[in-house]
Enzyme design. Structure first.
Site, mmCIF file in Angstrom:
data_model
loop_
_atom_site.group_PDB
_atom_site.id
_atom_site.type_symbol
_atom_site.label_atom_id
_atom_site.label_comp_id
_atom_site.label_asym_id
_atom_site.label_seq_id
_atom_site.Cartn_x
_atom_site.Cartn_y
_atom_site.Cartn_z
ATOM 1 C CG ASP A 125 -1.894 1.030 1.324
ATOM 2 O OD1 ASP A 125 -2.526 1.366 0.245
ATOM 3 O OD2 ASP A 125 -2.102 1.668 2.332
ATOM 4 C CG ASP B 247 -1.211 1.388 7.272
ATOM 5 O OD1 ASP B 247 -1.536 1.495 6.376
ATOM 6 O OD2 ASP B 247 -0.661 2.379 7.880
ATOM 7 C CG ASP C 292 -4.197 -2.028 3.498
ATOM 8 O OD1 ASP C 292 -4.302 -1.729 2.231
ATOM 9 O OD2 ASP C 292 -3.306 -1.214 3.893
#
Length: 781
Positions: free
Chosen positions: A470, A669, A673
């Site tokens: 990410d 995080d 996700d």
């Protein structure tokens, strides 16, 4: 609650049911019959009575806690029951200690503890008894080889009885755990190393027993110079050597838990509580409750998770992040139990205590990883299930072959070869090969901020070829910062920043905080805004110092009928760098622009380079816009970019890559996700993120640093390589040892292993596997 407020609680704690004979124990709440022998203690001007000396001792350690009634607010521990599991077969869980029905190993407590291993203590005692019996037995049987013919001095009959007297307690009592585990393996139809040891020792002892008391049943061919040969010394020495191997193994297993013990030692046993009247004292850590005010002096370890209420200092958070650089902290900042206060005095408000602290969760996760299994361990288990029956068959064949074709006394040779095969083939090294490496790796990972949730994730991490990351919070800091202030015409940057910050103080937009913090950091003058108005999707406007000020995007400037043509070239350049641009207008004139960006983490570029070196293709999947995503990817040399993706898109990307045969790891995080983390071959949670992300991942990086992925990859590769080395050594050892013990080389070389040498070799193989696994404690990450 103050001490004055707790008068009623104190009265309840000591309120006598019968003023002459009864009182309430303030620690456990039991009704106490007051006599001259009743344990008692004073706090202030009050006397308190206790049901036992143990309760009185607890009270004396923290009288305010119990006398004030605060003890009633302490949550009971999640579970007061200790459960036990097998270190090699974690699916076995019992409420009481005992032996594993599969492999026979002693069950270990599932809750991490500093307490010494009871099995190690017991086995050490039995080992020394076996060793003490072995020495005179060796003197009786082999003394003549070194010039001490003890047997000739005392006579063969007495020597045989002495051998029996020395060996019997060892075989019947010292070796009892071996026979019990061997019997359990037969009952549970799970043959293991204890099956072979029990058979070998029993065979040697029973043969010797018959030879000593019923020698007439043997033909004359079996009689040697001193009568029929016995193997009492072999049975005892085998027991002693197996115990030596077991003790060394247990000590090594305790060493693999050193990382957990070191983590437990990070937290002090006491915390300095600040009372409502301002007084302070050291209270036992288990008595600290959420909301308590605690003093953290320079050099002290933070006892619990909490929030700084007063003071500023730098804290060493290396136990959490693996980074040695201290972190500056001030009022409102969170602190974690186990970190070290470097130089300033702090007052913190306790937040999470006991099992809820970050450190307690780290310890629990490491312990869980130590008990989990990797897929490769299934190979060892399948081999062991076939191996033990095969060994028994080989021992039987060797016995028959020696009995039929061997030289006289054939029975003696047959028994020696069969016992040697049973002993040398014990698959303890095979059983240890995988768990001992996983245990050591889990501890090593915890030392550098890489938490292994389960062993399977560790094995999969070694084979990953694609990493999806990410952007926000993983590659970047996750918190926007002011990066640029561009003044147009005659405006000064400081004045523009002051005007922008004045407006943004009234805004709840995520970028507003970046502008306000940036203005403060640059020392811009503080101003107040009037007639504030937020226009959704465009920006904010109001009056500052009598001027009409507007701050927003190009759409807002268009609404104000202001042209941004003169500033577009500069704005496009900033956007190309992945920054968000806002225009400032003052009294109907375009005055300048400010840019905000989410900074890339300092270590991100180095981490991406090293991940490429480790053979990983890196893909960035982010919900951010295409331009910003590509700007970040370009600066970090990321292989592929997927921008504007939703949580479902990330999961779909992983599913597609896996369908193509790729081995995929996902690092993230946020809550968004979590689905992707669960779908990936390996989910890697940045420890600074959401709890649900951490729960969905197999590996957690405490520092939220991409270098943690590099460390995890190196640790995974080193661990899998170590496991393969151990398995290869165990297989090779048995493949070479069994034919030798069976006497295959005897017709050509005259070489035949005695059962004692076989036992020593078996123990040595286990120690070698353990020693190899312990090298992981020093692997460079």
């Amino acid at each position: 609650m103050t001490l004055h407020d707790t008068a009623e609680a104190r009265a309840h704690c000591r309120a006598p049911v019968d003023t002459a004979t009864k009182a309430i124990d303030p620690v456990c709440g039991m009704t106490v019959s007051v006599t001259a022998d009743t344990p008692t203690d004073l706090f202030g001007s009050d006397s308190y009575y206790f049901c036992s000396e143990k309760c009185r001792t607890k009270f004396s350690a923290d009288p305010w806690f119990y006398a004030s009634g605060h003890a009633k607010g302490r949550k009971p521990s999640a579970s007061t029951e200790v459960r036990y599991t097998c270190p090699m077969h974690p699916e076995i869980v019992r409420d009481v200690p005992g032996a594993c029905p599969i492999c026979g190993m002693a069950l270990e407590p599932m809750t991490p503890s500093d307490a010494p291993s009871e099995e190690l203590t017991e086995f050490t005692r039995r080992m020394w008894i076996a060793v003490a019996a072995s020495i005179p037995l060796m003197a009786l049987t082999m003394g003549g080889m070194v010039g001490l013919p003890v047997r000739d001095w005392i006579g063969n009959q007495i020597a045989s009885y002495l051998e029996f007297a020395l060996a019997t307690p060892v075989v019947l009592w010292v070796a009892q755990p071996f026979f019990r585990r061997g019997w359990d393996s037969v009952v549970n139809r799970s043959p293991n190393m204890w099956t072979l040891i029990a058979l070998g020792v029993a065979a040697a002892y029973l043969y010797s027993l018959v030879a000593t008391f019923l020698p007439g049943v043997f033909p004359d061919a079996y009689r040697m110079e001193h009568g029929v040969g016995t193997y009492f010394e072999a049975a005892v020495v085998i027991v002693a050597l197996v115990y030596v191997g077991q003790v060394l193994e247990l000590r090594a297993r305790e060493r693999t838990g050193d990382a957990v013990h070191a983590l437990l030692d990070l937290v002090p046993k006491q915390a300095r509580r600040i009372l409502p009247d301002g007084s302070e004292y050291d209270a036992p850590l288990e008595n600290i409750l959420p909301g308590d005010c605690l003093r953290i002096r320079p050099g002290d370890a933070v006892p619990v998770d909490g929030m700084i209420a007063e003071g500023r200092s730098s804290l060493d958070e290396s136990m959490l992040t693996g980074e040695a650089m201290p972190v500056e902290k001030g009022p409102g900042d969170a602190v974690v139990g186990g970190t070290i206060n470097k130089n300033g005095s702090l007052v913190i408000e306790a937040g999470k205590v006991g099992a809820e602290t970050v450190l307690a969760q780290i310890v629990a996760m490491v312990s869980s990883a130590r008990r989990s299994r990797v897929p490769i361990q299934g190979l060892a288990d399948r081999v062991a299930a076939v191996f033990v029956p095969a060994v028994v068959s080989i021992a039987a064949l060797a016995f028959v072959a020696w009995l039929v074709f061997g030289p006289e006394p054939a029975l003696v040779y047959a028994l020696a070869s069969a016992v040697s095969v049973l002993i040398i083939a014990c698959p303890c090294a095979l059983g240890l090969a995988t768990p001992i490496s996983i245990t050591t790796a889990a501890g090593r990972g915890a030392q550098v901020g890489v938490l292994i949730k389960d062993a399977e994730a560790l094995q999969r991490m070694a084979g990953i070829d694609t990493l999806i990351v990410d952007k926000t919070g993983t590659l970047t800091m996750g918190k926007p910062q002011l990066t640029d202030v561009v003044a147009l015409a005659s405006w000064a940057k400081a004045d523009l920043l002051s005007l922008a910050a004045a407006l943004e103080r009234g805004s709840e937009h995520p970028l507003a905080e970046a502008v306000v913090d940036g203005a403060q950091a640059r020392g811009a003058a503080t101003a107040q805004a009037a007639d504030f108005e937020a226009i959704t999707g465009k920006g904010v406007r109001g009056r500052v110092n009598g001027s009409a000020v507007a701050l927003g995007n190009a759409a807002m400037m268009e609404e104000l009928e202001l042209s941004t043509a003169d500033a577009n070239t500069r704005a496009d350049g900033l956007r190309a760098d992945g920054k968000t641009v806002m225009f400032i207008a003052v009294d109907g004139t375009l005055a300048g622009l400010v840019a905000v960006a989410d900074p890339i983490k300092d270590s991100a570029a180095q981490a991406i380079r090293e991940l490429h070196t480790l053979g990983l293709r890196v893909i960035m999947a982010t919900g951010d816009n295409e331009r910003t995503a590509r700007a970040v990817a370009a600066s970090l040399a990321i292989d592929e970019v997927r921008a504007g993706v939703l949580p479902a898109d990330k999961k779909a990307l992983i599913d597609r890559l896996r369908a193509e045969g790729r081995k995929v790891a996902m690092a993230g995080d946020g809550v968004n996700d979590a689905p992707a983390l669960a779908a990936a071959d390996v989910g890697i949670a940045m420890g600074t993120g959401a709890d649900v992300a951490v729960e969905s991942a197999g590996i957690t990086l405490l520092g939220g640093d991409l270098m943690g992925i590099v460390r995890a990859r190196r640790l995974a590769r080193a661990t899998l390589r170590n496991i393969k080395q151990n398995l290869l050594f165990a297989f090779a050892y048995n493949a070479l040892g069994i034919p030798l013990a069976a006497g295959l080389l005897y017709p050509f070389t005259g070489l035949l292993l005695s059962p004692m040498i076989a036992a020593a070799a078996m123990s040595l193989s286990s120690v070698s596997v353990i020693t190899n696994a312990l090298r992981l404690r020093r692997v460079a990450l």
